[in-house]
Design an enzyme around this catalytic site. Structure first.
Site, short mmCIF file in Angstrom:
data_model
loop_
_atom_site.label_atom_id
_atom_site.label_comp_id
_atom_site.label_asym_id
_atom_site.label_seq_id
_atom_site.Cartn_x
_atom_site.Cartn_y
_atom_site.Cartn_z
N LYS A 1 0.81 -1.20 0.00
CA LYS A 1 0.00 0.00 0.00
C LYS A 1 0.85 1.26 0.00
O LYS A 1 0.39 2.34 -0.39
CB LYS A 1 -0.85 0.04 1.30
CG LYS A 1 -1.73 -1.15 1.54
CD LYS A 1 -2.39 -1.00 2.93
CE LYS A 1 -3.14 -2.24 3.32
NZ LYS A 1 -3.56 -2.21 4.75
N GLY A 2 2.07 1.15 0.51
CA GLY A 2 2.90 2.33 0.79
C GLY A 2 3.13 3.27 -0.37
O GLY A 2 3.38 4.47 -0.17
N ASP B 1 7.67 2.77 -2.57
CA ASP B 1 7.87 3.89 -1.65
C ASP B 1 9.26 3.85 -1.02
O ASP B 1 9.90 4.89 -0.86
CB ASP B 1 6.78 3.94 -0.57
CG ASP B 1 6.63 2.62 0.17
OD1 ASP B 1 7.04 1.58 -0.37
OD2 ASP B 1 6.10 2.63 1.30
N ASP C 1 14.57 -1.07 1.48
CA ASP C 1 15.25 -1.24 2.77
C ASP C 1 16.27 -2.38 2.59
O ASP C 1 17.35 -2.15 2.07
CB ASP C 1 14.13 -1.58 3.78
CG ASP C 1 14.53 -1.36 5.21
OD1 ASP C 1 15.72 -1.45 5.51
OD2 ASP C 1 13.64 -1.11 6.04
N LYS D 1 17.23 3.40 1.39
CA LYS D 1 18.10 3.31 2.56
C LYS D 1 19.21 2.32 2.23
O LYS D 1 19.14 1.16 2.64
CB LYS D 1 17.31 2.76 3.76
CG LYS D 1 16.40 3.73 4.47
CD LYS D 1 15.80 2.99 5.67
CE LYS D 1 14.85 3.84 6.46
NZ LYS D 1 14.23 3.08 7.58
N ARG E 1 -0.30 7.11 7.19
CA ARG E 1 -0.13 7.10 5.73
C ARG E 1 -0.62 8.40 5.09
O ARG E 1 -0.16 8.79 4.03
CB ARG E 1 -0.91 5.92 5.11
CG ARG E 1 -0.37 4.54 5.46
CD ARG E 1 -0.96 3.50 4.54
NE ARG E 1 -0.81 2.15 5.02
CZ ARG E 1 0.23 1.35 4.79
NH1 ARG E 1 1.25 1.81 4.09
NH2 ARG E 1 0.27 0.11 5.25
C1 PRP Z 1 7.58 -1.85 2.51
C2 PRP Z 1 7.88 -1.17 1.19
C3 PRP Z 1 8.55 -2.23 0.39
C4 PRP Z 1 9.26 -3.07 1.43
C5 PRP Z 1 10.70 -2.69 1.45
O1 PRP Z 1 6.36 -2.49 2.40
O2 PRP Z 1 6.72 -0.69 0.57
O3 PRP Z 1 7.62 -3.02 -0.33
O4 PRP Z 1 8.65 -2.78 2.70
O5 PRP Z 1 11.43 -3.46 2.35
P1 PRP Z 1 12.60 -4.43 1.92
O6 PRP Z 1 13.49 -3.69 0.96
O7 PRP Z 1 13.30 -4.73 3.23
O8 PRP Z 1 12.02 -5.67 1.31
P2 PRP Z 1 5.52 -3.00 3.66
O9 PRP Z 1 5.80 -4.45 3.86
O10 PRP Z 1 5.77 -2.09 4.83
O11 PRP Z 1 4.00 -2.88 3.17
P3 PRP Z 1 3.08 -1.60 2.86
O12 PRP Z 1 3.69 -0.90 1.64
O13 PRP Z 1 1.74 -2.18 2.56
O14 PRP Z 1 3.09 -0.70 4.08
#
Ligand code: PRP
Length: 185
Positions: free
Chosen positions: A49-50, A105, A108, A136, A170
């Site tokens: 969703k982010g 978004d 990580d 990051k 959000r």
């Molecule tokens: C977040 C972001 C990426 C992922 C990045 O999604 O949107 O998809 O984490 O992390 P990584 O590089 O360590 O894999 P999240 O799981 O928080 O879901 P959301 O977007 O629905 O909040």
């Protein structure tokens, strides 16, 4: 130039990126994408969703004809393990022979996009590029270099502009650093 005073949420330590800063950078990156995809009608994919706020601002700044689709995924484990991507909502578009632009978004560890790129490449697209709002790099566990990045940031807990903590924040129009006391209870 007019400056908008931003009222921060009481749980936000500081504003990292204001609405104006984000808007300027998103328009710059949209112009770069317009040049890349000239005459190519890309399929722009929002990773839920982010990414939803970034995605909607980005596509409205792009002038090239495009199509959109949505996908929801989550990753488990590291990039060396196979099949560690859970697809909870898949694309409805056949991407074979298409130019696909993944809109994220934040990157990580890199695991989510590592697996997602592999999955989409197995469907024989013409190209797959990634645009991320935030990166990051110091958190990376697997090699993952997005083609386009709006902002490289330090390893801090950010919320707003689509990003959450426990599904909250959000809808903040800026990107803020969450107070430690909120998640270290
Ligand atoms: C977040 C972001 C990426 C992922 C990045 O999604 O949107 O998809 O984490 O992390 P990584 O590089 O360590 O894999 P999240 O799981 O928080 O879901 P959301 O977007 O629905 O909040």
């Amino acid at each position: 130039m007019t400056m908008t005073l931003t009222k921060t949420d009481e749980n936000v330590e500081r504003v990292m990126l204001s609405e104006e800063e984000i808007g300027r950078r998103v328009r710059e990156v949209a112009a770069q994408l317009d040049r890349l995809y000239e005459n190519r009608r890309p399929l722009v994919v929002c990773i839920l969703k982010g990414s939803v706020i970034f995605f909607s601002d980005l596509i409205r700044s792009m002038k090239t004809p495009l199509e959109i689709d949505f996908m929801a995924v989550s990753s488990y484990g590291t990039g060396t393990e196979s099949g560690r991507l859970k697809v909870t909502k898949d694309l409805t578009t056949d991407i074979s022979g298409r130019d696909v632009l993944i809109v994220e978004d934040i990157i990580d560890s890199g695991n989510t996009l590592y697996h997602l790129k592999k999955l989409l490449n197995s469907r024989a697209p013409s190209s797959v590029n990634i645009v991320t709002l935030l990166d990051k790099p110091e958190r990376r566990e697997v090699p993952m270099e997005p083609e386009y990045t709006c902002f490289v940031i330090e390893d801090e807990f950010v919320v707003g502009y689509g990003m959450d903590y426990a599904e909250e924040y959000r809808n903040l129009p800026y990107i803020g650093v969450l107070k430690r006391s909120v998640y270290e209870k």
